[in-house]
Write a protein that holds these residues in place. Structure first.
Motif, PDB file in Angstrom:
ATOM      1  N   ARG A  43      28.436  27.955  49.354  1.00 20.52           N
ATOM      2  CA  ARG A  43      27.836  26.723  49.410  1.00 20.52           C
ATOM      3  C   ARG A  43      27.531  26.077  48.035  1.00 20.52           C
ATOM      4  N   ARG A  44      27.493  26.803  47.046  1.00 23.94           N
ATOM      5  CA  ARG A  44      27.171  26.290  45.688  1.00 23.94           C
ATOM      6  C   ARG A  44      28.814  25.568  45.361  1.00 23.94           C
ATOM      7  N   TYR A  45      29.781  26.332  45.679  1.00 21.53           N
ATOM      8  CA  TYR A  45      30.919  25.998  45.265  1.00 21.53           C
ATOM      9  C   TYR A  45      31.382  24.647  45.904  1.00 21.53           C
ATOM     10  N   ALA A  46      31.221  24.470  47.244  1.00 19.68           N
ATOM     11  CA  ALA A  46      31.467  23.293  48.134  1.00 19.68           C
ATOM     12  C   ALA A  46      30.460  22.097  47.706  1.00 19.68           C
ATOM     13  N   SER A  47      29.331  22.481  47.084  1.00 19.92           N
ATOM     14  CA  SER A  47      28.793  21.243  46.714  1.00 19.92           C
ATOM     15  C   SER A  47      28.692  20.934  45.288  1.00 19.92           C
ATOM     16  N   ALA A  48      29.468  21.563  44.579  1.00 20.46           N
ATOM     17  CA  ALA A  48      29.454  21.446  43.149  1.00 20.46           C
ATOM     18  C   ALA A  48      30.195  19.984  42.803  1.00 20.46           C
ATOM     19  N   ALA A  49      29.384  19.349  41.919  1.00 22.86           N
ATOM     20  CA  ALA A  49      29.884  18.192  41.603  1.00 22.86           C
ATOM     21  C   ALA A  49      30.742  17.890  40.400  1.00 22.86           C
ATOM     22  N   THR A  50      30.767  19.036  39.565  1.00 25.93           N
ATOM     23  CA  THR A  50      31.483  19.044  38.314  1.00 25.93           C
ATOM     24  C   THR A  50      32.299  20.299  38.201  1.00 25.93           C
ATOM     25  N   GLU A  51      33.655  20.207  37.527  1.00 27.45           N
ATOM     26  CA  GLU A  51      34.318  21.428  36.975  1.00 27.45           C
ATOM     27  C   GLU A  51      33.408  22.546  36.653  1.00 27.45           C
ATOM     28  N   MET A  52      32.515  22.081  35.711  1.00 29.68           N
ATOM     29  CA  MET A  52      31.670  23.019  35.214  1.00 29.68           C
ATOM     30  C   MET A  52      30.907  23.985  36.220  1.00 29.68           C
ATOM     31  N   HIS A  53      30.361  23.110  37.031  1.00 28.21           N
ATOM     32  CA  HIS A  53      29.445  23.967  38.034  1.00 28.21           C
ATOM     33  C   HIS A  53      30.328  24.724  39.055  1.00 28.21           C
ATOM     34  N   ARG A  54      31.595  24.498  39.122  1.00 26.42           N
ATOM     35  CA  ARG A  54      32.694  25.184  40.011  1.00 26.42           C
ATOM     36  C   ARG A  54      32.927  26.374  39.051  1.00 26.42           C
ATOM     37  N   VAL A  55      33.145  26.300  37.652  1.00 22.31           N
ATOM     38  CA  VAL A  55      33.490  27.266  36.909  1.00 22.31           C
ATOM     39  C   VAL A  55      32.249  28.213  36.964  1.00 22.31           C
ATOM     40  N   GLN A  56      31.046  27.806  36.930  1.00 21.18           N
ATOM     41  CA  GLN A  56      29.745  28.532  36.923  1.00 21.18           C
ATOM     42  C   GLN A  56      29.806  29.329  38.094  1.00 21.18           C
ATOM     43  N   VAL A  57      30.396  28.816  39.436  1.00 22.52           N
ATOM     44  CA  VAL A  57      30.090  29.537  40.584  1.00 22.52           C
ATOM     45  C   VAL A  57      31.082  30.886  40.456  1.00 22.52           C
ATOM     46  N   ALA A  58      32.269  30.546  39.633  1.00 21.66           N
ATOM     47  CA  ALA A  58      33.111  31.644  39.618  1.00 21.66           C
ATOM     48  C   ALA A  58      32.578  32.950  38.582  1.00 21.66           C
ATOM     49  N   MET A  59      31.796  32.345  37.738  1.00 23.24           N
ATOM     50  CA  MET A  59      31.492  33.368  36.696  1.00 23.24           C
ATOM     51  C   MET A  59      30.242  34.337  37.409  1.00 23.24           C
ATOM     52  N   ASP A  60      29.541  33.533  38.192  1.00 20.83           N
ATOM     53  CA  ASP A  60      28.411  34.206  38.823  1.00 20.83           C
ATOM     54  C   ASP A  60      29.028  35.318  40.017  1.00 20.83           C
ATOM     55  N   ALA A  61      30.148  34.959  40.399  1.00 25.82           N
ATOM     56  CA  ALA A  61      30.661  35.806  41.357  1.00 25.82           C
ATOM     57  C   ALA A  61      31.348  36.962  40.656  1.00 25.82           C
ATOM     58  N   ILE A  62      31.895  36.760  39.505  1.00 28.33           N
ATOM     59  CA  ILE A  62      32.320  37.904  38.823  1.00 28.33           C
ATOM     60  C   ILE A  62      31.268  38.763  38.165  1.00 28.33           C
ATOM     61  N   ASN A  63      30.246  38.243  37.852  1.00 26.87           N
ATOM     62  CA  ASN A  63      28.917  38.913  37.249  1.00 26.87           C
ATOM     63  C   ASN A  63      28.501  39.773  38.261  1.00 26.87           C
ATOM     64  N   ALA A  64      28.413  39.036  39.433  1.00 23.23           N
ATOM     65  CA  ALA A  64      28.098  40.015  40.547  1.00 23.23           C
ATOM     66  C   ALA A  64      28.834  40.891  41.213  1.00 23.23           C
ATOM     67  N   LYS A  65      30.159  40.978  40.552  1.00 18.85           N
ATOM     68  CA  LYS A  65      31.052  42.076  41.042  1.00 18.85           C
ATOM     69  C   LYS A  65      31.651  41.720  42.388  1.00 18.85           C
ATOM     70  N   LEU A  66      31.503  40.622  42.778  1.00 20.87           N
ATOM     71  CA  LEU A  66      32.344  40.255  43.852  1.00 20.87           C
ATOM     72  C   LEU A  66      33.676  39.828  43.956  1.00 20.87           C
ATOM     73  N   ILE A  67      34.123  39.683  42.396  1.00 27.92           N
ATOM     74  CA  ILE A  67      35.343  39.279  42.144  1.00 27.92           C
ATOM     75  C   ILE A  67      35.515  40.327  41.005  1.00 27.92           C
ATOM     76  N   CYS A  68      36.288  41.605  41.369  1.00 27.91           N
ATOM     77  CA  CYS A  68      36.704  42.598  40.357  1.00 27.91           C
ATOM     78  C   CYS A  68      37.777  43.489  40.760  1.00 27.91           C
TER      79      CYS A  68
END
Length: 136
Positions: free
Chosen positions: A31-56
């Motif tokens: 939901r956060r990625y779909a509603s992200a208004a800027t590139e940096m917001h989308r990058v932050q979603v990716a960083m959060d997924a990595i930090n949550a170990k959803l991407i590992c």
């Protein structure tokens, strides 16, 4: 002294096994990625997924697909790379069309900005991933 050593051992062993977040966490990131208004917001979603170990390493490509609305898991078995792995990227800034007219049947696209590159095997397990803004 044994009480202090036991928690340390638990922490060090827990980092060896990939953590897989709940479906709620994946849905919230989607939901956060779909509603992200800027590139940096989308990058932050990716960083959060990595930090949550959803991407590992060892995590499933299905999670990447769920968060970023991609369909990487549907790769053709005949499109494996030379190393026997699949490689894909999620671009956080949409590519720019370099052609001004629609005359060219094959359109040139320019990729810029941040992206998440993933490499995964036939079983859909991530082998490697990186988040970067370097384009070679």
């Amino acid at each position: 002294m044994n009480k202090a050593v036991f928690p340390l051992l638990l922490l060090s062993f827990s980092s060896l096994f990939p953590a897989h977040g709940s479906g709620n966490e994946t849905a919230a990131l989607h939901r956060r990625y779909a509603s992200a208004a800027t590139e940096m917001h989308r990058v932050q979603v990716a960083m959060d997924a990595i930090n949550a170990k959803l991407i590992c390493r060892g995590c499933k490509i299905d999670v990447v697909d769920e968060i970023f609305s991609t369909d990487f898991r549907l790769k053709d078995q005949n499109s494996l790379g030379y190393d026997g792995k699949y490689s894909e990227a999620v671009y956080f800034d949409p590519p720019k069309d370099l052609n001004q007219t629609n005359a060219a049947p094959e359109r040139a696209l320019s990729y810029r900005g941040w992206y998440l590159a993933v490499k995964f095997d036939k079983n859909g397990e991530l082998i490697d991933y990186y988040l970067t803004n370097i384009h070679k």
